[in-house]
Design a protein around this motif. Structure first.
Motif, PDB file in Angstrom:
ATOM      1  N   UNK A   1      21.991  -2.454   2.202  1.00  0.00           N
ATOM      2  CA  UNK A   1      20.550  -2.366   2.351  1.00  0.00           C
ATOM      3  C   UNK A   1      19.895  -1.451   1.675  1.00  0.00           C
ATOM      4  N   UNK A   2      18.653  -1.737   1.258  1.00  0.00           N
ATOM      5  CA  UNK A   2      17.690  -0.826   0.616  1.00  0.00           C
ATOM      6  C   UNK A   2      16.380  -0.621   1.458  1.00  0.00           C
ATOM      7  N   UNK A   3      15.946   0.298   1.638  1.00  0.00           N
ATOM      8  CA  UNK A   3      14.534   0.621   2.298  1.00  0.00           C
ATOM      9  C   UNK A   3      13.753   1.219   1.898  1.00  0.00           C
TER      10      UNK A   3
ATOM     11  N   UNK B   1       9.043  -8.854  11.062  1.00  0.00           N
ATOM     12  CA  UNK B   1       9.334 -10.147  10.587  1.00  0.00           C
ATOM     13  C   UNK B   1      10.448 -10.306   9.241  1.00  0.00           C
ATOM     14  N   UNK B   2      11.112 -11.398   9.277  1.00  0.00           N
ATOM     15  CA  UNK B   2      11.997 -11.380   8.083  1.00  0.00           C
ATOM     16  C   UNK B   2      11.706 -12.722   7.265  1.00  0.00           C
ATOM     17  N   UNK B   3      12.327 -12.588   6.058  1.00  0.00           N
ATOM     18  CA  UNK B   3      12.149 -13.746   5.205  1.00  0.00           C
ATOM     19  C   UNK B   3      13.303 -14.086   4.484  1.00  0.00           C
TER      20      UNK B   3
ATOM     21  N   UNK C   1       8.206   0.304   7.525  1.00  0.00           N
ATOM     22  CA  UNK C   1       9.019   0.234   6.001  1.00  0.00           C
ATOM     23  C   UNK C   1       9.309  -1.030   5.860  1.00  0.00           C
ATOM     24  N   UNK C   2       9.636  -1.519   4.731  1.00  0.00           N
ATOM     25  CA  UNK C   2      10.291  -2.638   4.252  1.00  0.00           C
ATOM     26  C   UNK C   2      11.856  -2.470   3.926  1.00  0.00           C
TER      27      UNK C   2
ATOM     28  N   UNK D   1      14.609 -10.268   3.101  1.00  0.00           N
ATOM     29  CA  UNK D   1      13.549  -9.357   3.284  1.00  0.00           C
ATOM     30  C   UNK D   1      13.216  -9.131   4.608  1.00  0.00           C
ATOM     31  N   UNK D   2      12.654  -7.871   4.820  1.00  0.00           N
ATOM     32  CA  UNK D   2      12.262  -7.589   6.087  1.00  0.00           C
ATOM     33  C   UNK D   2      10.757  -6.723   6.081  1.00  0.00           C
ATOM     34  N   UNK D   3       9.854  -6.858   6.971  1.00  0.00           N
ATOM     35  CA  UNK D   3       8.757  -6.113   6.925  1.00  0.00           C
ATOM     36  C   UNK D   3       8.455  -5.518   8.358  1.00  0.00           C
TER      37      UNK D   3
END
Length: 225
Positions: A178-180, A83-85, A107-108, A96-98
């Motif tokens: 991107x950062x994860x 899901x994305x925000x 991961x986020x 943001x992504x979860x």
């Protein structure tokens, strides 16, 4: 009280991985719907948490059905929840992504997945002109302890019109920014999981502030909005 990812989520996704076919899924659709409802509540709570320190205008839980029309992988279902925000545009950029997936694959992620060509050029020109500020942000010790290194697809040498020997070419040649951060299954199931996710998202703010400023101004710092 924080919502938590139900343990049955991993059970269902593991079983789906072993039985990725329509007959099995239809037989277990009631169970899936129960889990999906609980997972949606988790994403909705995270949406509210993010909005205490940022401006996010929508949350989107992606469908479990895969689009197999143009894929070599013809399995009909995803074996994860994602899901994305979305931050409130045009003033704020990034998202943001979860991602919830068993076997320690959760991961986020945050940043810029697919900048359009205008935004990509603007970012590259900024780095070409001055890369000091972005490096100060992403090399900050506390920031790196949470997010590690900036990642993303990149061109092999240099984009057209840029010098491949430029001192910021490592940044300029990126196509994604991107950062994860990974989580184990055990961490995902803990009561404080959402707090940990939200805390990590909150720490990305200096990066988002910088990139939003870049993407809403021209190279002279004049506002474009």
């Amino acid at each position: 009280m924080n919502e938590t990812i139900p343990r049955e989520t991993f059970t269902f996704l593991k079983d789906l991985e072993k039985n990725n076919n329509r007959d099995w899924f239809n037989d277990n659709k009631g169970f899936f719907k129960e889990i999906e409802k609980e997972v949606k509540q988790v994403y909705n709570q995270l949406f509210e948490m993010i909005n205490t320190h940022d401006e996010v205008d929508k949350v989107k839980l992606f469908r479990i059905y895969r689009d197999v029309r143009f894929s070599k992988n013809k399995l009909p279902y995803k074996t994860h929840f994602g899901g994305s925000f979305h931050r409130t545009k045009p003033r704020l950029r990034g998202g943001y992504y979860l991602h919830i997936q068993p076997n320690n694959e959760s991961f986020i992620a945050t940043g810029f997945w697919e900048p359009n060509k205008e935004d990509l050029m603007r970012i590259r020109k900024e780095f070409e002109q001055d890369d000091d500020e972005i490096r100060e942000i992403i090399n900050n010790k506390q920031f790196k302890s949470v997010w590690g290194e900036l990642i993303g697809d990149e061109v092999k040498t240099a984009p057209r019109g840029f010098d491949k020997t430029h001192k910021a070419i490592d940044l300029i040649k990126k196509k994604q920014f991107i950062f994860t951060k990974k989580f184990t299954d055990k961490e995902v199931l803990l009561p404080n999981f959402l707090n940990d996710v939200d805390k990590a998202f909150k720490s990305i703010k200096p990066y988002f502030n910088y990139m939003s400023d870049v993407l809403t101004t021209d190279l002279n710092g004049v506002s474009l909005i």
